[in-house]
Scaffold this motif. Structure first.
Motif, PDB file in Angstrom:
ATOM      1  N   PHE A 128     -12.926  -8.375 -12.684  1.00 31.44           N
ATOM      2  CA  PHE A 128     -13.358  -7.084 -12.145  1.00 31.44           C
ATOM      3  C   PHE A 128     -12.894  -5.968 -13.075  1.00 31.44           C
ATOM      4  CE2 PHE A 128     -13.814  -9.724  -8.498  1.00 31.44           C
ATOM      5  CZ  PHE A 128     -14.666  -9.077  -7.606  1.00 31.44           C
TER       6      PHE A 128
ATOM      7  N   MET B 228     -11.369 -15.915  -3.431  1.00 32.87           N
ATOM      8  CA  MET B 228     -12.229 -15.045  -4.218  1.00 32.87           C
ATOM      9  C   MET B 228     -13.181 -15.849  -5.093  1.00 32.87           C
ATOM     10  SD  MET B 228     -12.183 -11.907  -3.555  1.00 32.87           S
ATOM     11  CE  MET B 228     -13.286 -11.623  -4.948  1.00 32.87           C
TER      12      MET B 228
ATOM     13  N   THR C 134      -9.455  -1.774  -3.839  1.00 34.96           N
ATOM     14  CA  THR C 134      -8.209  -2.520  -3.766  1.00 34.96           C
ATOM     15  C   THR C 134      -7.024  -1.801  -4.385  1.00 34.96           C
ATOM     16  OG1 THR C 134      -7.191  -4.661  -4.343  1.00 34.96           O
ATOM     17  CG2 THR C 134      -8.712  -3.687  -5.960  1.00 34.96           C
TER      18      THR C 134
ATOM     19  N   CYS D  70     -15.248  -4.231  -5.022  1.00 33.69           N
ATOM     20  CA  CYS D  70     -14.080  -4.264  -4.145  1.00 33.69           C
ATOM     21  C   CYS D  70     -13.344  -2.940  -4.242  1.00 33.69           C
ATOM     22  CB  CYS D  70     -13.141  -5.420  -4.484  1.00 33.69           C
ATOM     23  SG  CYS D  70     -12.243  -5.213  -6.041  1.00 33.69           S
TER      24      CYS D  70
ATOM     25  N   PHE E 210      -7.424  -8.518  -9.293  1.00 31.49           N
ATOM     26  CA  PHE E 210      -8.876  -8.481  -9.453  1.00 31.49           C
ATOM     27  C   PHE E 210      -9.290  -8.398 -10.922  1.00 31.49           C
ATOM     28  CE2 PHE E 210      -8.722  -7.650  -4.925  1.00 31.49           C
ATOM     29  CZ  PHE E 210      -9.838  -8.341  -4.471  1.00 31.49           C
TER      30      PHE E 210
END
Length: 208
Positions: A161, A131, A150, A148, A156
């Motif tokens: 994120f 990533m 997920t 994303c 993340f």
């Protein structure tokens, strides 16, 4: 025999393939095509011969409905988007132990997709290294936001994120994206027709 002083002389130093030249942009040092990782692992770009291994790696996640199933042709079409982590063998072979792809959605927007790690290699930072490289790739080509979808929200979140609601694009871009036949774009737009395949997933975004 002495050298002819009138013949062209080679430069005192020629950069190797992995060494950026003085005129190369700063991000070029991060655009690895073959990178050694801790524990003897290797990160590299995917080749056509890797598609079978990539599909084998992601199949358990497809079976668990974590990732959406794709045909082999879809992997070949998007092969240039993939970074892989491999474990080299002494006999010259290797095992694909991680993969991730960066798919551009719009001028300033891309998606991190098909992020998978072999269960035997979890806990070794494979997913994080992939990533981090994808985010560097995104910056290198001018992307400002990475999306994303997920189940792994904690992972993340640790990468910066944040969960999003709605569709964070202008109405004009929204209409343009509706023309895409890519199911992942439909997921980004949160369209009703993909909801059965994304149940339980969280939509997340990172600003670079």
């Amino acid at each position: 025999m002495t050298a002819d002083p009138t013949s062209p002389q080679p430069p005192a130093h020629e950069p190797t393939a992995s060494e950026p030249t003085a005129s190369a942009p700063a991000w070029a040092e991060r655009d690895f095509t073959h990178r050694e990782l801790p524990g003897g692992l290797i990160m590299r770009r995917a080749r056509t011969s890797d598609v079978t291994a990539i599909r084998r790696l992601v199949q358990p996640m497809v079976d668990a409905r974590i990732l959406v199933a794709k045909e082999a042709v879809n992997y070949f079409e998007g092969l240039h988007e993939f970074r892989l982590v491999t474990d080299p063998h002494a006999d010259g072979g290797e095992r694909v132990v991680g993969c991730a792809a960066l798919h551009v959605l719009w001028e300033d927007l891309a998606e991190a997709r098909t992020v998978a790690t072999d269960p035997d290699y979890r806990g070794r930072g494979v997913g994080r290294m992939l990533m981090e490289q994808l985010l560097a790739d995104a910056q290198a080509i001018g992307v400002q936001r990475v999306f994303c979808l997920t189940f792994e929200t904690r992972f993340f979140t640790s990468l910066g994120f944040e969960q999003i609601t709605g569709t964070p694009v202008s109405p004009e871009v929204y209409v343009e994206l509706l023309h895409s036949h890519d199911e992942n774009v439909a997921e980004f737009l949160d369209l009703a027709r993909v909801k059965p395949n994304t149940l339980g997933n969280t939509r997340m975004m990172k600003h670079l």
